[in-house]
Write a protein that holds these residues in place. Sequence first.
Motif, short mmCIF file in Angstrom:
data_model
loop_
_atom_site.label_atom_id
_atom_site.label_comp_id
_atom_site.label_asym_id
_atom_site.label_seq_id
_atom_site.Cartn_x
_atom_site.Cartn_y
_atom_site.Cartn_z
N MET A 1 0.77 -1.26 0.01
CA MET A 1 0.10 0.00 -0.02
C MET A 1 0.88 1.28 0.02
O MET A 1 0.64 2.28 -0.52
CB MET A 1 -0.81 -0.14 1.12
N LEU A 2 2.03 1.23 0.55
CA LEU A 2 2.76 2.38 0.67
C LEU A 2 3.69 2.55 -0.56
O LEU A 2 3.98 3.81 -0.96
CB LEU A 2 3.93 2.28 1.74
N GLU A 3 3.99 1.35 -1.34
CA GLU A 3 4.73 1.37 -2.56
C GLU A 3 3.94 1.81 -3.42
O GLU A 3 4.43 2.56 -4.66
CB GLU A 3 5.30 0.22 -2.92
N MET A 4 2.71 1.43 -3.96
CA MET A 4 1.86 1.77 -5.29
C MET A 4 2.00 3.18 -5.29
O MET A 4 2.07 3.65 -6.44
CB MET A 4 0.44 1.28 -4.78
N PRO A 5 1.46 4.13 -4.41
CA PRO A 5 1.34 5.58 -4.82
C PRO A 5 2.77 6.01 -5.36
O PRO A 5 2.84 7.00 -6.01
CB PRO A 5 1.16 6.28 -3.37
N GLN A 6 3.93 5.72 -4.77
CA GLN A 6 5.14 6.07 -5.23
C GLN A 6 5.30 5.73 -6.75
O GLN A 6 6.06 6.37 -7.37
CB GLN A 6 6.25 5.55 -4.39
N LEU A 7 4.85 4.44 -6.89
CA LEU A 7 5.13 3.86 -8.24
C LEU A 7 4.29 4.62 -9.08
O LEU A 7 4.82 4.83 -10.38
CB LEU A 7 4.90 2.13 -8.45
#
Length: 368
Positions: free
Chosen positions: A174-180
Amino acid sequence: MAVNPGGADAEEPPSMLWGLDPVFSAYSRLYITDILQMKESTQVPGVYFYKNHPLFQVDVLGTVVYKRERDDFYCYGVDDSTGVINCLCWKDEKWKDQGEPIKYRDPSGSSRGFNIEDELKRLKEAERKSTVLEIGDLLRVRGTVKTSRDAREIKANSFYKVSDPVMAVQISHMLEMPQLYRKCYDQPFQMPSDDLGGTEAGGSSHFHYLLSRSVLTLKEFLLEKEVARFRPYDVEFLLHPLIQSSSAEQESDQPRTSFATQIRKLLKETLSILQDEGQIFRKIRSQDEVYNVTEQDKDLHTAIKDVLREDTKREKYAEKGCHVLHILSSVRQRYSQNLSREVLEVALTFLECNSDIISTKEAHYIVL
């Protein structure tokens, strides 16, 4: 963006250039709702577009909400909280005719010591169990996107059950997806308009290669030298070797544009890309073409921290922090009306990496 040949959709880049986009050859970690809404290519069936990124492979993590089993495959409904998609997961041939699952022997029995045959059977059984899921299990699946009977689904190339008792994997995801999305998928696939002296598709491909090298060269220079501000003529010399090597590689019997024209065009396109990415910006629009480097602009960083420090004292923002759009509006008023959201997000990421600020939830920030 180049004009697409062959009457292709105007929103699609030419298929011959798709391979230049790294998203095309990767398993894209998209939200399921975006996978369901992607448009299929008018040029090549089976290829889809998220914005102007061509892709056909995805990587999904979600909870199994329904299950159907057939002789040769499982159909798992996977929910990542944004949508539900059907995943077609083929059974591996090696699991057929395996008989009853292996049972552990009593260590105190007759079969003491390490038995490699039993251990291999146990490993195979553990591997087999990782491909058999029930409703409520967490599934990781990688595969190709398909449209079958007007329904979007994923044909799995690999899949397995994820053990996540304390939800560490899901939280990390969940934390990685917005950054991607912010750094990759929502960034436009930059297409060349034409060549620096070349012609047709070969020229466009060559220009795109030159442009990629030019962008990388300028980024490395600004980072290494910690440049805070510059004018185009301050960095023009960096591109001279690129044009010179390009001219040497090109056929001499083709009409060539002048060296100065090529430099100006390449520099203009390079600066445009860096502005679109938020790496540089012009604080003041004037004839004096000065660019500020976002990660080196201390005044910008101070303005952002001042806004957060002052506004998070208000009850409205005290708990969850200030939204990025609120920060953008405030910083524009006190620092520069020309500031874009892309520039602000680069600055926010930089400040967060330096532990000056922290994101409390998606797109909300507080100062430390």
